[in-house]
Design a protein around this motif. Structure first.
Motif, PDB file in Angstrom:
ATOM      1  N   ASP A  24       0.817  -1.223   0.000  1.00 35.87           N
ATOM      2  CA  ASP A  24       0.000   0.000   0.000  1.00 35.87           C
ATOM      3  C   ASP A  24       0.849   1.273   0.000  1.00 35.87           C
ATOM      4  OD1 ASP A  24      -2.155  -1.682   0.109  1.00 35.87           O
ATOM      5  OD2 ASP A  24      -2.629  -1.293   2.207  1.00 35.87           O
ATOM      6  N   ASP A  25       2.115   1.174   0.368  1.00 30.61           N
ATOM      7  CA  ASP A  25       2.989   2.346   0.437  1.00 30.61           C
ATOM      8  C   ASP A  25       3.478   2.802  -0.934  1.00 30.61           C
ATOM      9  OD1 ASP A  25       2.861   2.275   3.249  1.00 30.61           O
ATOM     10  OD2 ASP A  25       4.677   1.054   3.401  1.00 30.61           O
ATOM     11  N   VAL A  26       3.461   1.908  -1.917  1.00 34.01           N
ATOM     12  CA  VAL A  26       4.066   2.203  -3.216  1.00 34.01           C
ATOM     13  C   VAL A  26       3.436   3.421  -3.873  1.00 34.01           C
ATOM     14  CG1 VAL A  26       4.532   1.318  -5.545  1.00 34.01           C
ATOM     15  CG2 VAL A  26       4.848  -0.165  -3.553  1.00 34.01           C
ATOM     16  N   GLN A  49       8.592   2.459 -15.955  1.00 35.58           N
ATOM     17  CA  GLN A  49       7.713   1.841 -14.956  1.00 35.58           C
ATOM     18  C   GLN A  49       8.209   2.250 -13.567  1.00 35.58           C
ATOM     19  OE1 GLN A  49       8.102  -2.305 -15.988  1.00 35.58           O
ATOM     20  NE2 GLN A  49       6.259  -2.205 -17.252  1.00 35.58           N
ATOM     21  N   PRO A  50       7.807   3.428 -13.103  1.00 36.31           N
ATOM     22  CA  PRO A  50       8.339   3.918 -11.827  1.00 36.31           C
ATOM     23  C   PRO A  50       8.032   3.000 -10.647  1.00 36.31           C
ATOM     24  CG  PRO A  50       6.630   5.385 -12.658  1.00 36.31           C
ATOM     25  CD  PRO A  50       6.894   4.370 -13.716  1.00 36.31           C
ATOM     26  N   GLY A  51       6.901   2.324 -10.657  1.00 36.35           N
ATOM     27  CA  GLY A  51       6.581   1.399  -9.567  1.00 36.35           C
ATOM     28  C   GLY A  51       7.569   0.245  -9.514  1.00 36.35           C
ATOM     29  N   ALA A  52       7.904  -0.294 -10.674  1.00 40.28           N
ATOM     30  CA  ALA A  52       8.897  -1.359 -10.754  1.00 40.28           C
ATOM     31  C   ALA A  52      10.285  -0.846 -10.380  1.00 40.28           C
ATOM     32  CB  ALA A  52       8.918  -1.961 -12.158  1.00 40.28           C
ATOM     33  N   TRP A  53      10.588   0.374 -10.776  1.00 41.02           N
ATOM     34  CA  TRP A  53      11.878   0.996 -10.459  1.00 41.02           C
ATOM     35  C   TRP A  53      12.047   1.100  -8.939  1.00 41.02           C
ATOM     36  CZ3 TRP A  53      13.510   5.758  -8.363  1.00 41.02           C
ATOM     37  CH2 TRP A  53      14.827   6.118  -8.652  1.00 41.02           C
TER      38      TRP A  53
END
Length: 58
Positions: A24-26, A49-53
């Motif tokens: 949930d913090d992402v 893909q900033p979340g993957a980064w």
């Protein structure tokens, strides 16, 4: 407790607790990353893909 540099006065530091990042913090981290990029230019090249980064993978 340490002494603030040059002041001779003890420096108070808050208690610090570090926890593992929850899924949930992402989203909040992505908002912070976007603000830092907007104001400071980091990361220099915005990731596809900033979340993957942030999470070391897709």
């Amino acid at each position: 407790m340490s002494v603030a540099e040059g002041s001779g006065v003890p420096e108070k530091r808050p208690d610090l607790r570090i926890r593992r990042r929850a899924e949930d913090d992402v989203e909040a981290c992505l908002h912070v990353l976007a603000e830092v990029h907007r104001y400071d230019g980091y990361p220099l090249n915005w990731p596809e893909q900033p979340g993957a980064w942030l999470s070391d993978g897709p």
